[in-house]
Design a protein around this motif. Structure first.
Motif, PDB file in Angstrom:
ATOM      1  N   ASP A 141      58.180  -1.177  49.622  1.00  0.00           N
ATOM      2  CA  ASP A 141      58.735  -1.130  48.262  1.00  0.00           C
ATOM      3  C   ASP A 141      57.936  -0.172  47.384  1.00  0.00           C
ATOM      4  O   ASP A 141      58.511   0.632  46.644  1.00  0.00           O
ATOM      5  CB  ASP A 141      58.744  -2.529  47.627  1.00  0.00           C
ATOM      6  N   HIS A 142      56.619  -0.254  47.470  1.00  0.00           N
ATOM      7  CA  HIS A 142      55.745   0.608  46.668  1.00  0.00           C
ATOM      8  C   HIS A 142      55.949   2.078  47.048  1.00  0.00           C
ATOM      9  O   HIS A 142      56.089   2.945  46.167  1.00  0.00           O
ATOM     10  CB  HIS A 142      54.286   0.195  46.858  1.00  0.00           C
TER      11      HIS A 142
ATOM     12  N   ILE B 212      58.564   3.442  48.512  1.00  0.00           N
ATOM     13  CA  ILE B 212      59.914   3.857  48.109  1.00  0.00           C
ATOM     14  C   ILE B 212      59.942   4.156  46.611  1.00  0.00           C
ATOM     15  O   ILE B 212      60.489   5.168  46.173  1.00  0.00           O
ATOM     16  CB  ILE B 212      60.955   2.779  48.486  1.00  0.00           C
ATOM     17  N   GLN B 213      59.322   3.291  45.831  1.00  0.00           N
ATOM     18  CA  GLN B 213      59.305   3.483  44.378  1.00  0.00           C
ATOM     19  C   GLN B 213      58.582   4.783  44.013  1.00  0.00           C
ATOM     20  O   GLN B 213      59.087   5.564  43.198  1.00  0.00           O
ATOM     21  CB  GLN B 213      58.618   2.292  43.707  1.00  0.00           C
ATOM     22  N   GLU B 214      57.438   5.030  44.629  1.00  0.00           N
ATOM     23  CA  GLU B 214      56.700   6.272  44.352  1.00  0.00           C
ATOM     24  C   GLU B 214      57.509   7.495  44.776  1.00  0.00           C
ATOM     25  O   GLU B 214      57.548   8.500  44.055  1.00  0.00           O
ATOM     26  CB  GLU B 214      55.353   6.265  45.082  1.00  0.00           C
TER      27      GLU B 214
ATOM     28  N   GLU C 112      60.820   7.752  45.162  1.00  0.00           N
ATOM     29  CA  GLU C 112      61.965   7.942  44.275  1.00  0.00           C
ATOM     30  C   GLU C 112      61.538   8.532  42.938  1.00  0.00           C
ATOM     31  O   GLU C 112      62.222   9.395  42.380  1.00  0.00           O
ATOM     32  CB  GLU C 112      62.695   6.608  44.059  1.00  0.00           C
ATOM     33  N   SER C 113      60.403   8.100  42.426  1.00  0.00           N
ATOM     34  CA  SER C 113      59.901   8.635  41.159  1.00  0.00           C
ATOM     35  C   SER C 113      59.579  10.121  41.293  1.00  0.00           C
ATOM     36  O   SER C 113      59.951  10.932  40.425  1.00  0.00           O
ATOM     37  CB  SER C 113      58.657   7.853  40.737  1.00  0.00           C
TER      38      SER C 113
ATOM     39  N   ASN D 224      56.212  -5.221  50.915  1.00  0.00           N
ATOM     40  CA  ASN D 224      55.712  -4.818  49.600  1.00  0.00           C
ATOM     41  C   ASN D 224      55.177  -3.392  49.633  1.00  0.00           C
ATOM     42  O   ASN D 224      55.372  -2.634  48.675  1.00  0.00           O
ATOM     43  CB  ASN D 224      54.637  -5.786  49.111  1.00  0.00           C
TER      44      ASN D 224
END
Length: 111
Positions: free
Chosen positions: A72-73, A75-77, A79-80, A69
């Motif tokens: 995932d967090h 990676i999401q940050e 990518e953003s 998790n």
């Protein structure tokens, strides 16, 4: 009287035989009980071991799910943020092209 004695002896012999058969059946049941008690003890030991292993696996799984998790967090940050950089780069490129075009037009007009 001898006849009654013989009959009584036959009853006695049959009674002793029946008691002996009951004892043999009891011993067989007792052997089965002992065997099943051993099996029960083995299953309880196995269950204890498996319960302990299950606890360790659950703890490990919880740690790994938490780590996943967090990945995932992150990676999401990331990518953003990367998308924002791309958008800014695209905007910068458009501005640069427009300014270059304007400078070219001004230079041609002054020539």
């Amino acid at each position: 009287m001898a006849q009654q004695g013989a009959t009584l002896q036959n009853y006695n012999n049959e009674l002793v035989r029946c008691i002996e058969e009951l004892r043999e059946k009891r011993e067989e049941v007792n052997r089965q009980i002992l065997k099943e008690e051993e099996e029960k003890a083995k299953i309880q030991r196995d269950l204890s071991i498996l319960t302990e292993r299950l606890g360790r696996v659950n703890e490990s799984l919880a740690r790994k799910v938490t780590a996943r998790n967090e990945y995932d967090h992150t990676i999401q940050e990331t990518e953003s943020a990367y998308m924002k950089i791309l958008e800014s780069s695209q905007t910068l490129l458009h501005v640069l092209k427009r300014e270059t075009s304007n400078l070219s037009k001004k230079r041609q007009a002054s020539s």
